[in-house]
Structure formats: C-alpha cells, structure tokens
Design a protein around this motif. Structure first.
Motif, short mmCIF file in Angstrom:
data_model
loop_
_atom_site.label_atom_id
_atom_site.label_comp_id
_atom_site.label_asym_id
_atom_site.label_seq_id
_atom_site.Cartn_x
_atom_site.Cartn_y
_atom_site.Cartn_z
N ARG A 81 41.61 -28.21 -38.44
CA ARG A 81 40.77 -28.82 -37.41
C ARG A 81 41.16 -28.38 -35.99
NH1 ARG A 81 41.04 -33.43 -39.15
NH2 ARG A 81 39.07 -33.42 -40.30
N LYS A 82 42.45 -28.11 -35.76
CA LYS A 82 42.90 -27.77 -34.41
C LYS A 82 42.89 -26.27 -34.12
CE LYS A 82 45.85 -31.87 -34.00
NZ LYS A 82 47.24 -32.38 -33.78
N TRP A 139 31.76 -25.58 -34.14
CA TRP A 139 31.05 -26.84 -33.87
C TRP A 139 30.51 -26.91 -32.44
CZ3 TRP A 139 30.56 -29.91 -38.14
CH2 TRP A 139 31.38 -29.58 -39.23
N SER A 140 30.75 -25.87 -31.69
CA SER A 140 30.32 -25.89 -30.28
C SER A 140 28.84 -25.52 -30.18
CB SER A 140 31.17 -24.91 -29.46
OG SER A 140 31.05 -23.60 -29.98
N GLN A 174 41.35 -22.76 -33.19
CA GLN A 174 40.26 -22.47 -32.27
C GLN A 174 39.01 -21.93 -32.98
OE1 GLN A 174 40.36 -23.31 -28.98
NE2 GLN A 174 38.17 -22.81 -29.07
N ASP A 230 30.03 -34.91 -35.88
CA ASP A 230 31.45 -35.23 -35.73
C ASP A 230 32.03 -35.79 -37.02
OD1 ASP A 230 31.50 -34.35 -33.14
OD2 ASP A 230 31.12 -36.34 -32.27
N ILE A 237 37.14 -24.85 -34.22
CA ILE A 237 36.55 -25.63 -33.12
C ILE A 237 35.30 -24.94 -32.61
CG2 ILE A 237 36.92 -26.48 -30.76
CD1 ILE A 237 39.91 -26.76 -31.48
N ASP A 238 35.36 -23.60 -32.54
CA ASP A 238 34.21 -22.83 -32.02
C ASP A 238 32.97 -22.99 -32.90
OD1 ASP A 238 35.78 -22.01 -29.94
OD2 ASP A 238 36.29 -20.07 -30.84
N LYS A 254 32.80 -32.90 -39.14
CA LYS A 254 33.93 -32.17 -38.56
C LYS A 254 35.24 -32.89 -38.85
CE LYS A 254 35.59 -30.46 -34.07
NZ LYS A 254 35.32 -30.42 -32.61
#
Length: 266
Positions: free
Chosen positions: A256-257, A265-266, A259, A244, A262-263, A247
């Motif tokens: 950062r926002k 870091w999943s 998608q 995190d 975001i994917d 990130k």
C-alpha cells in the motif's frame, strides 16, 4: 412394354370398328345396296370418328391425370411445409428445454456450492473442506465463467481450515482466475464479473509479492507490472473497484505504501 400395349390397343379398336361396320352392312338391308366405294368411305368415316372420340377420351384422361398430379404435389408441399413448421417448433422447444435445464442445473450447482462452502468454513473439517473444493471444481468444468462457483473456490482457497497441513495457496488462486478471465475474454463477456476477477487476481498476486521472501528483483518487477495491469483492467470493467475501500483491502497491506501502487489510484 407400355408402347406395345398402346399399339395392341389401337389395332384392336380399328379391327373391332371394321367388324362392327361390316356387321351393319350385312344385317341391315338398306345398306346392302351401297357401292363398294361408298362402303369403304363409310367405314373410314366411322373409324375416323371413333379415333377422334378415343383420342379425345385419352386427352381428357391425361388432363385429369395431370390435375391429380398437381393436386398431389400441392398436398405434398403443404405436408412438407407442415413438417418444416413442426421441426422448427420442435427445435425451438428443445432449445428452450435445454436452456431451462441448464439454468436449473446451474442454480442447483450454485446452491450446493454455497451450502457446502458455508458448512466447510463453519466446521473447519478437513474432509468437508476437501469435499467442498472437489464439488466446486467439478461444477466449474460445466460452468467455467460462473461468478458464484469461481469466487467460492477462491474463498475456500484463501480461507483453509486452521489445522496443521493447511495453508493459503495464493498461486492456486491466481491460476483459478487465469482460467476464469481467459474463458470470459474468449466468450466476449466484458462485464463487471470480469473486472472483479481481475481485482481478486491482483489481490492474490499482491499477497505473493509481499509474503514470498524468495522472489528475485526481476520476479518482483514482473509482479508489479501484473498487479498494475490487473487493477487497471478492474477499474475499466468495474469502476466501483477504484475506491478507498478497495485500496484499503487487507490483501494490499504489503504494497500500500509503495509509490507505484499509490499512483494507480490517483
């Protein structure tokens, strides 16, 4: 010439032997009564004995000569082995010296780099800033895969003096890491430094992506793919970058926002 000398030697031996026998026959009375046939037989026997003695002496001398040759060859082999040993030790010592010298030069270069970078960032002097970059780039030519030197150059690039005319050049940062990553891969150095370099290059590309308002849709898509690739490579070689804290790095504020980011870091 050697053969001629050999013939002359043996003819001289035969003639000398014959003369010696005749002298005995002439001066020693008991031998004067011998018949001619007996005299010739005696001469032949004496010559034969002398020939055998001489040949035996020659064979003995030849044997001694060959023995000396064998001894000389053995000494030659021993000296050659000693030479190879000394040459091998010299090579090893030279390699050790070169390695120690290289390590010393690298440590000295790192110290100079860190000191100059720290002073340049503290004083915000344009001259000192440029001097630090010049010094670091010069050292980078000698050690293109050194983490400390490369990352210090990037730190200077991303933190220029707060003076008119100086601005962050993220493209220069990307090019810096392009060279570093290429050299590391070519050398087969797949380590944490490589992973960190991929992460830092992704940070610079993220800054270009979010701050360059002149990018076309195609260029932005290309940057997305490159950032995704760099981050995935970073996660592979340096798993600790997938946290995190990483990130939330300020370099990713502009994406950062999104998608796709975001994917990752999943």
């Amino acid at each position: 010439m050697k053969f001629l000398g050999f013939i002359i030697k043996w003819v001289s031996i035969v003639l000398a032997t014959a003369a010696l026998v005749l002298a005995f026959l002439f001066f020693i009375p008991p031998l004067r009564v011998l018949k001619v046939e007996d005299t010739l037989s005696l001469i032949i026997e004496i010559i034969f004995i002398l020939v055998v003695i001489v040949i035996g002496g020659e064979i003995y001398q030849y044997g001694m000569f060959m023995k000396e040759i064998d001894k000389a060859e053995e000494e030659h082999r021993r000296i050659e082995a000693e030479y190879e040993k000394v040459k091998r030790e010299y090579k090893e010592d030279k390699e050790d010296y070169e390695k120690l010298k290289s390590d010393y030069d690298l440590r000295r270069g790192r110290t100079e780099a860190l000191t100059t970078t720290s002073i340049a960032l503290s004083i915000h002097s344009p001259w000192l800033y440029n001097k630090a970059l010049e010094l670091l780039r010069k050292q980078l030519k000698n050690w293109p895969t050194d983490r400390s030197i490369t990352f210090n150059i990037d730190y200077l690039i991303c933190n220029p003096p707060s003076i008119k005319g100086f601005q962050v050049n993220f493209q220069a940062s990307v090019e810096l890491y392009n060279g570093f990553i290429e050299k590391k891969i070519n050398n087969g150095e797949y380590d944490a430094d490589l992973g960190d370099a991929f992460f830092n290059r992704a940070c610079s590309k993220a800054q270009i992506y979010s701050k360059n308002t002149h990018l076309t849709a195609s260029e932005k898509n290309t940057l997305k793919e490159e950032i995704s690739y760099d981050l995935n490579q970073s996660f592979l070689y340096t798993p600790s970058t997938k946290t995190d804290d990483s990130k939330n790095d300020s370099d990713f504020d502009g994406i950062r926002k999104e998608q796709w980011f975001i994917d990752l870091w999943s």
